[in-house]
Design a protein around this motif. Sequence first.
Motif, PDB file in Angstrom:
ATOM      1  N   SER A 136       1.018   3.712   2.824  1.00 41.89           N
ATOM      2  CA  SER A 136      -0.397   3.240   3.418  1.00 41.89           C
ATOM      3  C   SER A 136      -0.684   1.658   2.958  1.00 41.89           C
ATOM      4  CB  SER A 136      -1.641   3.992   2.841  1.00 41.89           C
ATOM      5  OG  SER A 136      -1.871   3.826   1.387  1.00 41.89           O
ATOM      6  N   SER A 137       0.108   1.144   1.862  1.00 37.28           N
ATOM      7  CA  SER A 137       0.014  -0.313   1.403  1.00 37.28           C
ATOM      8  C   SER A 137       0.887  -1.293   2.205  1.00 37.28           C
ATOM      9  CB  SER A 137       0.545  -0.414  -0.109  1.00 37.28           C
ATOM     10  OG  SER A 137       0.649  -1.613  -0.302  1.00 37.28           O
ATOM     11  N   ARG A 138       0.258  -2.480   2.566  1.00 29.90           N
ATOM     12  CA  ARG A 138       1.010  -3.494   3.368  1.00 29.90           C
ATOM     13  C   ARG A 138       2.336  -3.756   2.793  1.00 29.90           C
ATOM     14  NH1 ARG A 138      -0.757  -6.089   7.650  1.00 29.90           N
ATOM     15  NH2 ARG A 138       0.031  -7.862   8.483  1.00 29.90           N
ATOM     16  N   ASP A 139       2.387  -3.762   1.515  1.00 32.86           N
ATOM     17  CA  ASP A 139       3.573  -4.303   0.720  1.00 32.86           C
ATOM     18  C   ASP A 139       4.548  -3.112   0.646  1.00 32.86           C
ATOM     19  OD1 ASP A 139       2.588  -6.722   0.234  1.00 32.86           O
ATOM     20  OD2 ASP A 139       1.599  -6.287  -1.595  1.00 32.86           O
ATOM     21  N   LEU A 140       4.060  -1.828   0.883  1.00 29.40           N
ATOM     22  CA  LEU A 140       5.033  -0.582   0.683  1.00 29.40           C
ATOM     23  C   LEU A 140       5.159  -0.290  -0.711  1.00 29.40           C
ATOM     24  CD1 LEU A 140       6.084   1.096   2.984  1.00 29.40           C
ATOM     25  CD2 LEU A 140       8.363   0.199   2.394  1.00 29.40           C
ATOM     26  N   VAL A 141       4.445  -0.971  -1.711  1.00 31.05           N
ATOM     27  CA  VAL A 141       4.276  -0.655  -2.998  1.00 31.05           C
ATOM     28  C   VAL A 141       3.015  -0.806  -3.642  1.00 31.05           C
ATOM     29  CG1 VAL A 141       5.402  -1.320  -5.336  1.00 31.05           C
ATOM     30  CG2 VAL A 141       6.829  -1.428  -3.457  1.00 31.05           C
ATOM     31  N   ARG A 142       2.687  -0.214  -4.407  1.00 32.35           N
ATOM     32  CA  ARG A 142       1.558  -0.475  -5.308  1.00 32.35           C
ATOM     33  C   ARG A 142       1.699   0.076  -6.906  1.00 32.35           C
ATOM     34  NH1 ARG A 142      -2.261   4.290  -6.095  1.00 32.35           N
ATOM     35  NH2 ARG A 142      -1.537   5.992  -4.670  1.00 32.35           N
ATOM     36  N   TYR A 143       0.448  -0.461  -7.484  1.00 32.82           N
ATOM     37  CA  TYR A 143       0.500  -0.293  -8.743  1.00 32.82           C
ATOM     38  C   TYR A 143      -0.803   0.714  -9.307  1.00 32.82           C
ATOM     39  CZ  TYR A 143       4.098  -3.622  -9.640  1.00 32.82           C
ATOM     40  OH  TYR A 143       5.234  -4.734  -9.311  1.00 32.82           O
ATOM     41  N   PRO A 144      -0.585   2.094  -9.350  1.00 32.55           N
ATOM     42  CA  PRO A 144      -1.885   2.651  -9.657  1.00 32.55           C
ATOM     43  C   PRO A 144      -2.795   2.261 -10.865  1.00 32.55           C
ATOM     44  CG  PRO A 144      -0.287   4.085  -9.214  1.00 32.55           C
ATOM     45  CD  PRO A 144       0.434   2.755  -9.384  1.00 32.55           C
TER      46      PRO A 144
END
Length: 431
Positions: A136-144
């Motif tokens: 769901s993130s545009r970057d395909l990566v996130r930091y919770p």
Amino acid sequence: MLMGVDGFALTPTANFVAYPRFHEEYRLPQGWLPAGRGDPVDAVVLTTSVPDHAFKTILSNIGDPLVPIVSLVADDRQGIDAAGQGEQLAWARAYAIQARLREMPPSIRHSTQPEDILLARIYSRGEGLNAIYDPSSRDLVRYPVAGTLDNVAELATGLYSKGYLARGFFDRIFCCPQCRSGHLSVREECHSCRSANISEEVVVHHFQCAHEAPESQFRSHSGFECPKCARPLRHIGLDYDKPGSVTRCDDCGAINDKPSVGFKCVDCGAHHAPDQVAVRTWYSYSLTAAGPRRILQGNDGASALVSAGPDRFRILLEHTRKEQREFGSPYQVARISFAHRDLIEAENVRLWEQSLLLVGDALHSALREVDAVRAQADGFLVLMPRTGPEDAARAMELVAARIKAVLKVDPGFQYVLIADMAARSVVSQQV
């Protein structure tokens, strides 16, 4: 002083906000009270599934990026610290975070600086800044752990350069040069029209006349015959064989031995050739020994931390300035940029990335061991101790010649020698 779950010390006035409301069937933990109007909020408790717009409103109304948010139902959205693991565990998580937040001095606990907020969240949550995949993130990566902070990767890179964070490799992900999205479709395409509407077709080889063509050209209303000599083909291995296959475009009809590879951005729809697509490296981070020191000492520990970090260029610059003051030793700082960067990058991103790596190699091979090099967004800084302007100019000429010898393209190398105060200002902006 009351003791909460897992032995965490709590004040009797710890306040929480429940959304949409605190149901009677839930047990109110000892030491917590519903927040009244104007009371500080020590935790947010979601008691049911909350729509995105309502969740954003809650965050906006709270206004404190460090307040723990827990949910009593399953919810893996960014910014929620614990969810769906049972009522007791959710409250225990809020207790643990609040206990660590109370250790922080006001300069950190109430700081509005994004780097301070990120460090405080990492420390208070008791876990690393771990990257995860998120479609769901545009970057395909996130930091919770980062909560709702923006530009987390850039903030973490800055904290790493200062020595607050250590990092480990997570992944390298292709991203769209036009919109920077990581949502790219990698597909086989037609060489001619770049359509993905292609199919594989077997090639037939007629022994007698040596004609080779796609199998569809050998089929006719009367059966299977050679389109060149019109002889019928009956027995594979005797009349003909099938030595391989080709790719046919069902849009333009072009035939090729192998398909091409292309990238199409799912978000903006742009199409890119492989050599135009940039690669972004992602890391997971953890606090170094200096990280908690910065958080717990507040601004008082800032100067000591900067010098403890891995910023070799800044340290050498300060040492060189001291030599100049004590012994009159000259030094020069050159700022290198590339006039053709935008042009090369627009035509071939990967070529520019590889060229920049070769420029770095050329710099280190052309300069002295005592010289220091720092990469910047627009080029490089070069520190040359015990060097006058003329010697610095000769060194830059050698660098230019070395770059010309190893690069296939002309990057438009140019440099300027900058004054002491300008050098200190440029370096300070990087730390």
